[in-house]
Design a protein around this motif. Sequence first.
Motif, PDB file in Angstrom:
ATOM      1  N   TYR A 141       0.834  -1.212   0.000  1.00 20.41           N
ATOM      2  CA  TYR A 141       0.000   0.000   0.000  1.00 20.41           C
ATOM      3  C   TYR A 141       0.863   1.255   0.000  1.00 20.41           C
ATOM      4  O   TYR A 141       0.572   2.237  -0.680  1.00 20.41           O
ATOM      5  N   LEU A 142       1.964   1.223   0.779  1.00 20.91           N
ATOM      6  CA  LEU A 142       2.855   2.381   0.803  1.00 20.91           C
ATOM      7  C   LEU A 142       3.580   2.532  -0.521  1.00 20.91           C
ATOM      8  O   LEU A 142       3.751   3.644  -1.031  1.00 20.91           O
ATOM      9  N   LYS A 178       2.498   1.645  -3.421  1.00 23.99           N
ATOM     10  CA  LYS A 178       1.516   2.153  -4.381  1.00 23.99           C
ATOM     11  C   LYS A 178       1.269   3.647  -4.169  1.00 23.99           C
ATOM     12  O   LYS A 178       1.020   4.383  -5.106  1.00 23.99           O
ATOM     13  N   LEU A 179       1.363   4.100  -2.903  1.00 16.04           N
ATOM     14  CA  LEU A 179       1.131   5.519  -2.614  1.00 16.04           C
ATOM     15  C   LEU A 179       2.163   6.387  -3.313  1.00 16.04           C
ATOM     16  O   LEU A 179       1.828   7.396  -3.933  1.00 16.04           O
ATOM     17  N   MET A 187       5.453   9.729  -7.780  1.00 17.88           N
ATOM     18  CA  MET A 187       5.571  11.057  -7.148  1.00 17.88           C
ATOM     19  C   MET A 187       6.999  11.554  -7.285  1.00 17.88           C
ATOM     20  O   MET A 187       7.922  10.769  -7.480  1.00 17.88           O
ATOM     21  N   ALA A 194       7.539  13.657   2.077  1.00 13.77           N
ATOM     22  CA  ALA A 194       6.556  14.354   2.921  1.00 13.77           C
ATOM     23  C   ALA A 194       5.423  13.421   3.302  1.00 13.77           C
ATOM     24  O   ALA A 194       5.018  13.346   4.468  1.00 13.77           O
ATOM     25  N   GLN A 195       4.892  12.673   2.322  1.00 16.51           N
ATOM     26  CA  GLN A 195       3.775  11.767   2.607  1.00 16.51           C
ATOM     27  C   GLN A 195       4.189  10.693   3.596  1.00 16.51           C
ATOM     28  O   GLN A 195       3.442  10.340   4.516  1.00 16.51           O
ATOM     29  N   PHE A 206       4.505  11.682   7.468  1.00 20.76           N
ATOM     30  CA  PHE A 206       3.306  11.821   8.288  1.00 20.76           C
ATOM     31  C   PHE A 206       2.392  10.615   8.183  1.00 20.76           C
ATOM     32  O   PHE A 206       1.247  10.686   8.585  1.00 20.76           O
ATOM     33  N   SER A 207       2.907   9.503   7.651  1.00 22.77           N
ATOM     34  CA  SER A 207       2.105   8.287   7.623  1.00 22.77           C
ATOM     35  C   SER A 207       2.321   7.536   8.928  1.00 22.77           C
ATOM     36  O   SER A 207       3.413   7.535   9.489  1.00 22.77           O
ATOM     37  N   ASP A 208       1.267   6.888   9.412  1.00 22.74           N
ATOM     38  CA  ASP A 208       1.364   6.207  10.701  1.00 22.74           C
ATOM     39  C   ASP A 208       1.880   4.787  10.591  1.00 22.74           C
ATOM     40  O   ASP A 208       1.977   4.104  11.583  1.00 22.74           O
ATOM     41  N   LYS A 209       2.204   4.330   9.394  1.00 19.56           N
ATOM     42  CA  LYS A 209       2.541   2.913   9.240  1.00 19.56           C
ATOM     43  C   LYS A 209       3.998   2.663   9.601  1.00 19.56           C
ATOM     44  O   LYS A 209       4.853   3.526   9.487  1.00 19.56           O
TER      45      LYS A 209
END
Lengths: 203, 185
Positions: free
Chosen positions: A80-81, A83-84, A88, A95-96, A99-102
């Motif tokens: 999932y990360l 794919k995010l 980019m 930056a993303q 601040f991701s909690d994973k």
Amino acid sequence: SGAAWARGLLSWARPERWLASGSLFPLSCIHTSTFLQKIGKWEKKNRIVYPPQLPGEPRRPAEIYHCRREIKYSKDKMWYLAKLIKGMSIDQALAQLEFSDKKGAKVIREVLLEAQEMAVRKHNVEFKSNLHIAESQTGRGRYVKRVRCHGKGMFGIMKISRCHYFVKLVEGPPPPPEPPRTGFDQAKEYVQQLRNRTLVHTL
Amino acid sequence: VLVLLRSPLPRLRALLQRCWGWLDRGPWPGILGAQSPPWGPALAVQGPALLPRGTDDAGTGCAEVPSLLESVVWMAAPKQRRTIEVNRCRRRHPSKLIEVKRNIDVCPECGNLKQKHVLCGYCYAKVKEETRLIRMEIYRKEGGPLNASTVETVVLYEGEKPTEKDEGKRIIEIPRKRPSWFVQN
């Protein structure tokens, strides 16, 4: 474990341990070489060298391949990360992930920073922000089976999963996102397919 | 993937044997056997009036609620293996993907990234560290528990003198340069 075994074997086999002190062999010339496990295909992609470009050709953008093996995380959750951040720019991706909690976000962030550092030092990239993520993939690492105790003497077998993470950075701004396929595009394609039909086995 | 395995404890073996016995004989035969069976033949026939239990109990049924061990037969279970295509459609649905965050800004003080509704992590850590050092000074000055002062506290760094405003207050002196972000009133 294979490396540790081999290292142990080689350290036993060092002749300096057998020969008496004051021998002829100096210690410096004997070194234990670490037995590296198979170098993965992704690591080898950094070694390809292209022939020099001709004067008229457009400049080939630099490609940097980096990976981390045997991360203690599930490959499905890591996907999932991955794919995010596909497609980019590297600043936006960092930056993303910050601040991701994973749990995997921290690992991927470290990998991206390492890759950025490698790009600037070794791969002749001028601006460290001028990179975008072309590919980001996860792979399955080695799984280990362990016993998980339940009540009443029952037990289950759980698997401890690990994953690999692969990333390819390419110099240049990120490519613009593809416009979503409309019904009109699909209809055009269908009509084109009908027009492409020919008669076979005929004159 | 979790697989339950039964370890052969004598307690569990006895329980299993009892369960199989129940399934063979039918549920709750003891209670029915005590009363006269309602489905016995009405004619006066010589010989055993009772029909063998097994045939009737299995079919015509018992009004009793089946115990939990028998209702295991009727629990929900998947009929077919879900193919990888179906699994992928579920796992990669847009509702399950991580959303791109649009509330990330740059902190004007230090230049690090921060979320709009959250304090900047770097600046917060800086202030926290300074506060820890001030607290250590206070602890050293107080010298023990339950010695908290009843008046206000003023923190003075190197080369600063207390003004008239700081008349009745407790003064904590810190042998360091004043940080630029800690404004003196």
